[in-house]
Design an enzyme around this catalytic site. Structure first.
Site, PDB file in Angstrom:
ATOM      1  N   GLY A   1      -5.372  -4.059   7.771  1.00  0.00           N
ATOM      2  CA  GLY A   1      -6.317  -2.985   8.072  1.00  0.00           C
ATOM      3  C   GLY A   1      -7.173  -3.217   9.294  1.00  0.00           C
ATOM      4  O   GLY A   1      -7.481  -2.288  10.039  1.00  0.00           O
ATOM      5  N   THR A  40       0.153   1.594   7.243  1.00  0.00           N
ATOM      6  CA  THR A  40       0.075   0.418   6.381  1.00  0.00           C
ATOM      7  C   THR A  40       0.231  -0.862   7.197  1.00  0.00           C
ATOM      8  O   THR A  40       0.960  -0.879   8.191  1.00  0.00           O
ATOM      9  CB  THR A  40       1.154   0.470   5.273  1.00  0.00           C
ATOM     10  N   GLY A  41      -0.449  -1.905   6.776  1.00  0.00           N
ATOM     11  CA  GLY A  41      -0.430  -3.189   7.496  1.00  0.00           C
ATOM     12  C   GLY A  41      -1.817  -3.794   7.390  1.00  0.00           C
ATOM     13  O   GLY A  41      -2.634  -3.346   6.579  1.00  0.00           O
ATOM     14  N   ARG A  83     -14.890  -6.177   1.453  1.00  0.00           N
ATOM     15  CA  ARG A  83     -14.088  -5.862   2.640  1.00  0.00           C
ATOM     16  C   ARG A  83     -13.421  -4.486   2.453  1.00  0.00           C
ATOM     17  O   ARG A  83     -12.845  -4.188   1.430  1.00  0.00           O
ATOM     18  CB  ARG A  83     -13.018  -6.938   2.815  1.00  0.00           C
ATOM     19  N   VAL A  84     -13.519  -3.650   3.460  1.00  0.00           N
ATOM     20  CA  VAL A  84     -12.817  -2.364   3.433  1.00  0.00           C
ATOM     21  C   VAL A  84     -11.833  -2.357   4.595  1.00  0.00           C
ATOM     22  O   VAL A  84     -12.205  -2.691   5.724  1.00  0.00           O
ATOM     23  CB  VAL A  84     -13.793  -1.175   3.562  1.00  0.00           C
ATOM     24  N   GLY A  85     -10.591  -2.001   4.300  1.00  0.00           N
ATOM     25  CA  GLY A  85      -9.563  -1.941   5.342  1.00  0.00           C
ATOM     26  C   GLY A  85      -9.499  -0.561   5.969  1.00  0.00           C
ATOM     27  O   GLY A  85     -10.434   0.246   5.875  1.00  0.00           O
ATOM     28  N   ASP A  86      -8.378  -0.302   6.599  1.00  0.00           N
ATOM     29  CA  ASP A  86      -8.186   0.970   7.305  1.00  0.00           C
ATOM     30  C   ASP A  86      -7.910   2.142   6.385  1.00  0.00           C
ATOM     31  O   ASP A  86      -8.163   3.296   6.744  1.00  0.00           O
ATOM     32  CB  ASP A  86      -6.961   0.840   8.227  1.00  0.00           C
ATOM     33  N   THR A 121       0.866  -1.197   0.000  1.00  0.00           N
ATOM     34  CA  THR A 121       0.000   0.000   0.000  1.00  0.00           C
ATOM     35  C   THR A 121       0.893   1.233   0.000  1.00  0.00           C
ATOM     36  O   THR A 121       2.023   1.172   0.466  1.00  0.00           O
ATOM     37  CB  THR A 121      -0.879  -0.045   1.271  1.00  0.00           C
TER      38      THR A 121
END
Ligand code: ASP
Length: 314
Positions: free
Chosen positions: A228, A225-226, A202-205, A174
Site C-alpha cells: 500500500g 493491490t500490492g 497502519r492504513v494502506g492504499d 486483497t
C-alpha cells in the site's frame, strides 16, 4: 433511447508471488465471485455487482478480506474497504474495522447514507450502531491461515515494518472488483485486511480514493493491490484513469503506472482495469494475480502472466 451497454465484470484476489500449487485454492473462489457479480449485472447495477463479488471474496478465507483477513502485529483485525461509483464520483470508505463481516457493505452504507466519503474510529463505530448493522465477533473472522501466516513471521524482522526483501516473497490476497452495467455505469471496490504483522494503526492504499480504487463512467474503473505504501506514493488508481483519459487503453495505462511504480519505489504490484468500452485487463508486475472476468456470458480467469483460461459459459 440510448442503446444498452454489454455488461462486464472483472475481479481479483491480490497480487503477489503466488506459491506453487496455490492456484487450486484460489480458482474456485475467484470464478465464483465473477459469476455472482455478473448475474447481478443482468438486471442490476454495477454497484450491486461489485458489492456482491467482493462479498463472495470476503466470505472466502483464502483471501485477505473479511473472514480470512490478515492480522496486524498485535494479532488483531484491521480491515479496510472502499466502493466507488463512476457516475457521481462518490465513494464510501472505512478503515480499521474489527467486527464487520463484510466491510464492503459498510463502505457502501457510507457511500449511500452520508455526505462524506470516508469514516473511521469512534464516528464510524457510532455510524454502525446508528444504522443497526450487525457486528460479528472478531474471533469468527480470524482464519487459521491468517494465524499461521502471522506465526510464520514472528522472529523475523518483518513485523511492524514494510521490509522490501521479505515482503516481496509474500502473497497479498486483497480483493477487488470493477463492473460495467447495462446502463453504462461503472463501479469499483477494494477490500483488505492489510499486511500480515503490520504496525497497529497502519492504513494502506486500499480504502483511499485514487489509490486503492477509482472509476469514472467516461473513462473506466480500477482496483489495485500490492504494498500500500508504494501504491499511495504514485496514486496508482487515479494515475491509471488519467493515462486512460489521455487516450491509452486500460492495459497500456496500467502497465505504464506499474512500471513507473517499480522504477520510483522499487515495488511490484497489480491492478484490474475495466475500460468504459468494456475491455477488462488484469495487469501485474508481481509473478501472480488471481483474476476472473465475465463478458458476453463467458468467463476467463488466470493467475500467472499470460494466463487467459476459459472458464466456460454462465
Ligand atoms: N494493498 C494492500 C495494503 O497495502 C495489500 C494488498 O494489496 O494485499 O494494505
Amino acid at each position: 433511447m440510448a442503446s444498452e451497454v454489454t455488461p462486464v465484470i472483472i475481479v481479483h484476489g491480490g497480487a503477489g508471488d503466488i506459491a506453487e500449487g496455490r492456484e487450486g485454492a484460489v480458482y474456485p473462489g475467484i470464478q465464483e465471485a465473477a459469476r455472482e457479480g455478473y448475474k447481478i449485472l443482468q438486471d442490476g447495477t454495477a454497484l450491486d455487482a461489485v458489492e456482491r463479488a467482493v462479498c463472495c471474496l470476503e466470505d472466502n478465507p483464502q483471501f485477505n478480506a473479511g473472514y480470512g483477513s490478515k492480522l496486524n502485529a498485535a494479532g488483531e483485525l484491521e480491515m479496510d474497504a472502499i466502493v466507488m461509483e463512476g457516475k457521481s464520483l462518490k465513494s464510501g470508505a472505512v478503515s480499521c474495522v474489527r467486527d464487520i463481516k463484510n466491510p464492503i457493505k459498510l463502505a457502501r452504507t457510507v457511500l449511500e447514507k452520508t455526505e462524506h466519503d470516508f469514516l473511521i474510529g469512534k464516528g464510524l463505530e457510532a455510524f454502525i450502531d446508528e444504522h443497526g448493522l450487525t457486528r460479528t465477533p472478531p474471533s469468527e473472522l480470524i482464519s487459521e491461515r491468517a494465524i499461521n501466516l502471522l506465526e510464520s513471521m514472528k522472529g523475523t524482522d518483518y513485523l511492524s515494518e514494510v521490509k522490501r526483501e521479505v515482503r516481496k516473497q509474500t502473497e497479498h490476497d486483497t480483493v477487488g472488483a470493477v463492473a460495467l452495467d447495462r446502463f453504462g455505469n461503472i463501479a469499483c471496490g477494494t477490500s483488505t485486511g492489510g499486511l500480515t504483522g503490520q504496525r497497529v494503526g497502519r492504513v494502506g492504499d486500499s480504502p483511499l480514493i485514487g489509490c486503492g480504487a477509482y472509476c469514472d463512467n467516461a473513462v473506466g474503473g480500477v482496483s489495485t493491490t500490492g504494498i500500500g505504501e508504494a501504491i499511495m506514493r504514485i496514486a496508482m488508481a487515479a494515475r491509471i484513469i488519467l493515462y486512460m483519459e489521455h487516450g491509452m487503453t486500460g492495459e497500456a495505462a496500467a502497465k505504464k503506472a506499474l512500471e513507473m511504480m517499480k522504477e520510483r519505489t522499487g515495488y511490484k504490484s497489480g491492478a484490474i482495469v475495466l475500460g468504459a468500452d468494456g475491455q477488462p485487463s488484469p495487469v501485474f508486475t508481481t509473478s501472480g494475480l488471481p483474476w476472473a472476468s465475465v463478458k458476453n456470458g463467458r468467463i476467463s480467469y488466470g493467475v500467472r502472466k499470460g494466463d487467459i483460461l476459459d472458464g466456460g459459459s454462465m
